[in-house]
Design an enzyme around this catalytic site. Structure first.
Site, PDB file in Angstrom:
ATOM      1  N   GLY A  31      -0.006   6.535   0.480  1.00 33.13           N
ATOM      2  CA  GLY A  31      -0.319   7.424   1.597  1.00 33.13           C
ATOM      3  C   GLY A  31      -1.660   8.106   1.453  1.00 33.13           C
ATOM      4  CG  ASP A  62      -3.000   9.310   9.463  1.00 32.70           C
ATOM      5  OD1 ASP A  62      -3.895   8.639  10.012  1.00 32.70           O
ATOM      6  OD2 ASP A  62      -2.582   9.071   8.321  1.00 32.70           O
ATOM      7  N   GLY A 102       4.505   2.117  -1.051  1.00 32.13           N
ATOM      8  CA  GLY A 102       3.297   2.227  -0.241  1.00 32.13           C
ATOM      9  C   GLY A 102       2.381   3.303  -0.782  1.00 32.13           C
ATOM     10  CG  ASN A 108      -2.920  14.133   0.785  1.00 32.45           C
ATOM     11  OD1 ASN A 108      -4.074  13.776   1.009  1.00 32.45           O
ATOM     12  ND2 ASN A 108      -2.321  15.084   1.463  1.00 32.45           N
ATOM     13  N   GLY A 109      -1.131  10.460  -1.749  1.00 31.18           N
ATOM     14  CA  GLY A 109      -0.444   9.983  -2.950  1.00 31.18           C
ATOM     15  C   GLY A 109       0.400   8.750  -2.694  1.00 31.18           C
ATOM     16  CE  LYS A 110       1.703   5.899  -8.548  1.00 27.60           C
ATOM     17  NZ  LYS A 110       1.244   5.017  -9.602  1.00 27.60           N
ATOM     18  CB  VAL A 111       5.621   6.157  -1.185  1.00 26.84           C
ATOM     19  CG1 VAL A 111       7.105   6.347  -0.905  1.00 26.84           C
ATOM     20  CG2 VAL A 111       4.789   7.094  -0.314  1.00 26.84           C
TER      21      VAL A 111
END
Ligand code: I85
Length: 373
Positions: free
Chosen positions: A41, A154, A39, A43-46
């Site tokens: 997010g 959030d 996924g 501030n960054g990807k997972v």
């Protein structure tokens, strides 16, 4: 409650401090990174990764090492002592092509997102009793955060993940990209409270109430399958929808809500109050009959939510966009809002004593003098 204890209301929490020191060695020493993106997010990807030592699967969040990312990791680290918040296993500080990165290794949540699971709910009906169990887990995460004076800001369906596919799996909260420490000047008084000017106490902060509104929206969807506010045009957000959110205009249509208990409708209405000062707090929700289960018979009839979510799955992307947009607006608003607590609502034991004394004086025989206030 006394005047003084009122000012020191927030309890001090003592718990073991796990200090966060990112590891400096290469993450690839300890983990095998996968190209699978789980996924993306704030501030960054997972990504998915596997521990070389244990062979266990993990989720890895890749953040560019900037102050905002440091804040996210710090707040997530402080929060994840709760069983209802996705755990951080390791944090690395590595460079890739001259770019400094923070790599956050998390426990892997393999059960997917909350509403995907409800959509797929087929072998047995999704009832109000189950909705209450989901609600309790979200409340456990939120009350833990609010207790630490953190606001998530959030809280949306995509950030609520199941640990596994098992029926009794735990639901946890993730993504602290917008989380904020709600500092209160109340905790470290360096003045004599009797003489403090309202502006010294600072503006009242509404960051926590933003989470409470989100909880209201999530519970509404949980019970019927569609959001309380939506745009008629199909666009992610429309002027009409903004107006309805601002005015708190929503209904509980009979088709889906007729057999839903009045307690939960009343609780949702308390969470969707437009004035953040009037909205239910986490403490109030935890005492609410629908959550405690005391005196409430949760109807065992199947809710419409699973069917609506499955049939209207094409609407889900829009619903998520709408919620993200509304949250962004709310974060801007609570960052600006300034409101000073009305002093006359503060309990004052000295006045209380005087009032009691006056009552006694009024009853005593003539000759005694009552002081007018
Ligand atoms: N596991 N919001 C939506 C995911 N385990 N996911 C999101 N921000 C985050 C992704 C986009 C949340 O901070 C996110 C964050 C962290 C995670 C996360 C953490 C731990 C997962 C953005 C999975 C998953 C789902 C199904 C299967 C599997 C993993 O996403 C697996 F492959 F393991 F079977």
């Amino acid at each position: 409650m006394s005047f003084i204890t009122n000012l020191w209301k927030q309890p001090k929490i003592t718990r073991p401090v796990r200090s966060l020191r990112p590891k400096k060695n290469a993450i690839t020493d300890d983990y095998v990174l996968s190209k699978t993106v789980l996924g993306v997010g704030v501030n960054g990807k997972v990504l998915a990764c596997t521990s070389k030592k244990t062979g266990e699967k993990h989720a890895l969040k890749v953040l560019r090492d900037v102050p905002k990312a440091r804040r996210e990791v710090d707040l997530h680290w402080r929060a994840c002592v709760s069983d209802y918040i996705v755990d951080i296993v390791d944090v690395y500080e590595n460079s890739f092509g001259g770019q400094k990165c923070l790599l956050v290794v998390m426990e892997c949540m393999e059960g997917g997102e909350l509403f995907t699971r409800i959509q797929e709910h087929s072998e047995h009906p999704f009832t109000e009793r189950e909705a209450a169990s989901v609600a309790r887990q979200i409340c456990a995460a939120l009350s833990h955060l609010h207790h630490l004076n953190l606001a998530h800001r959030d809280l949306k369906p995509e950030n609520l993940l199941y640990k596994s596919k098992a029926r009794d799996s735990v639901l946890k909260l993730t993504d602290f990209g917008f989380a904020k420490e709600v500092t209160s000047k109340m905790q470290t008084p360096c003045y004599t409270p009797y003489y403090v000017a309202p502006e010294v106490l600072g503006p009242e902060k509404y960051d926590k109430s933003c989470d409470m509104w989100s909880l209201g929206v999530i519970l509404y969807i949980l019970l019927c399958g569609y959001p309380p506010f939506y745009s008629a045009s199909g666009a992610a957000i429309s002027p009409g929808m903004k107006r309805r959110i601002r005015l708190g205009q929503y209904t509980y249509p009979d088709a889906e809500w007729k057999s839903v208990s009045s307690e939960v409708k009343q609780m949702i209405s308390g969470l969707l109050r437009t004035d953040p000062a009037e909205r239910l707090s986490m403490e109030q929700v935890l005492c609410h009959a629908w959550i405690t289960g005391q005196g409430v018979v949760h109807p065992q009839e199947p809710l419409m939510s699973a069917r609506v979510l499955a049939e209207e799955s094409h609407m889900w992307e829009e619903t998520q966009e709408e919620m993200a947009h509304a949250l962004a607006t709310m974060r801007v608003d609570t960052d600006k809002v300034t409101r000073v607590k009305e002093m006359d609502t503060i309990a004052n034991p000295m006045l209380e004593r005087r009032r009691k004394k006056q009552n006694v004086d009024a009853k005593t025989p003539a000759g005694s003098v009552g002081s007018p206030v």
